[in-house]
Design a protein around this motif. Structure first.
Motif, PDB file in Angstrom:
ATOM      1  N   LEU A   1      39.198  19.417  -0.541  1.00  0.00           N
ATOM      2  CA  LEU A   1      39.049  19.478   0.914  1.00  0.00           C
ATOM      3  C   LEU A   1      39.954  18.434   1.546  1.00  0.00           C
ATOM      4  N   VAL A   2      40.748  18.849   2.514  1.00  0.00           N
ATOM      5  CA  VAL A   2      41.631  17.906   3.194  1.00  0.00           C
ATOM      6  C   VAL A   2      41.621  18.165   4.688  1.00  0.00           C
ATOM      7  N   LYS A   3      41.489  17.096   5.440  1.00  0.00           N
ATOM      8  CA  LYS A   3      41.612  17.145   6.902  1.00  0.00           C
ATOM      9  C   LYS A   3      42.988  16.579   7.222  1.00  0.00           C
TER      10      LYS A   3
ATOM     11  N   SER B   1      35.585  13.077  10.433  1.00  0.00           N
ATOM     12  CA  SER B   1      34.269  13.448   9.889  1.00  0.00           C
ATOM     13  C   SER B   1      33.903  14.889  10.207  1.00  0.00           C
TER      14      SER B   1
ATOM     15  N   ARG C   1      36.052  17.188   8.102  1.00  0.00           N
ATOM     16  CA  ARG C   1      35.599  17.262   6.707  1.00  0.00           C
ATOM     17  C   ARG C   1      34.318  18.083   6.589  1.00  0.00           C
ATOM     18  N   ASN C   2      33.421  17.934   7.547  1.00  0.00           N
ATOM     19  CA  ASN C   2      32.180  18.730   7.513  1.00  0.00           C
ATOM     20  C   ASN C   2      32.476  20.220   7.631  1.00  0.00           C
TER      21      ASN C   2
ATOM     22  N   LEU D   1      33.707  21.306   4.316  1.00  0.00           N
ATOM     23  CA  LEU D   1      32.601  21.401   3.370  1.00  0.00           C
ATOM     24  C   LEU D   1      31.801  22.685   3.581  1.00  0.00           C
TER      25      LEU D   1
ATOM     26  N   THR E   1      33.291  25.571   1.723  1.00  0.00           N
ATOM     27  CA  THR E   1      33.376  25.475   0.270  1.00  0.00           C
ATOM     28  C   THR E   1      32.452  26.485  -0.394  1.00  0.00           C
TER      29      THR E   1
ATOM     30  N   TYR F   1      36.836  15.338  -1.688  1.00  0.00           N
ATOM     31  CA  TYR F   1      37.450  15.001  -0.409  1.00  0.00           C
ATOM     32  C   TYR F   1      38.785  14.331  -0.673  1.00  0.00           C
ATOM     33  N   CYS F   2      39.819  14.812  -0.002  1.00  0.00           N
ATOM     34  CA  CYS F   2      41.148  14.232  -0.129  1.00  0.00           C
ATOM     35  C   CYS F   2      41.687  13.921   1.259  1.00  0.00           C
ATOM     36  N   ASP F   3      42.636  13.021   1.313  1.00  0.00           N
ATOM     37  CA  ASP F   3      43.408  12.810   2.530  1.00  0.00           C
ATOM     38  C   ASP F   3      44.740  13.522   2.352  1.00  0.00           C
TER      39      ASP F   3
END
Length: 158
Positions: free
Chosen positions: A9-11, A79, A82-83, A86, A89, A96-98
């Motif tokens: 997951l990346v934002k 945040s 990312r939610n 998620l 998923t 979690y990745c950047d």
């Protein structure tokens, strides 16, 4: 080629160069380990110009399973983004990745995932290395997500 039950997951926000490096490291990792990640969920609230740039970057990596979610400019923050990732998923496990992360080809993510399943873990933490330059010698050998490999002796669960 094995598909791991794992989503990355990346934002991202207005950094297509970082996203390009990140996706390239995923593509190279998949080749090195002869596996695929089930999904790479990218959540983006960049402006329209950067949205187009990100779409161009993503189109270069057909070997990477990408789910791209674009939202109105600057509407999410880290945040909330990312939610949302998620919520998208579909796998049992995620990382979690950047967007400025790089996958280390020497890291046995498959073995970390196997350990998480075997020990029925809900959370497994790792570490990353902060590397300033893609041209450095270190980045060619040492990137971000720990260095657990097959046959390493460790027991983080006792």
């Amino acid at each position: 080629m094995q598909t791991l039950d794992l989503t990355l997951l990346v934002k991202t926000f207005m950094r297509p160069e970082c996203l390009d490096n990140f996706l390239n490291s995923i593509a190279e990792y998949q080749i090195e380990w002869d596996l695929k990640f089930a999904d790479v969920v990218i959540v983006d609230d960049s402006d329209d110009e950067y949205n187009e740039k990100n779409l161009e970057v993503i189109s270069k990596y057909e070997s990477v399973n990408v789910t791209y979610k674009h939202f109105d400019f600057n509407s999410l923050g880290l945040s909330k983004g990312r939610n949302i990732g998620l919520e998208s998923t579909k796998t049992e496990y995620f990382v979690y990745c950047d967007d400025d992360f790089l996958l280390d080809k020497n890291c046995g993510i498959k073995y970390v995932l196997d350990m998480a399943k075997e020990k029925n873990l809900d959370v497994l933490a790792g570490y990353y290395r902060n590397l300033k330059s893609l041209d450095s010698d270190k980045v060619k050998n040492l990137n971000w997500i720990g260095f657990i490999q097959e046959n390493d002796e460790f027991d983080v669960c006792t």
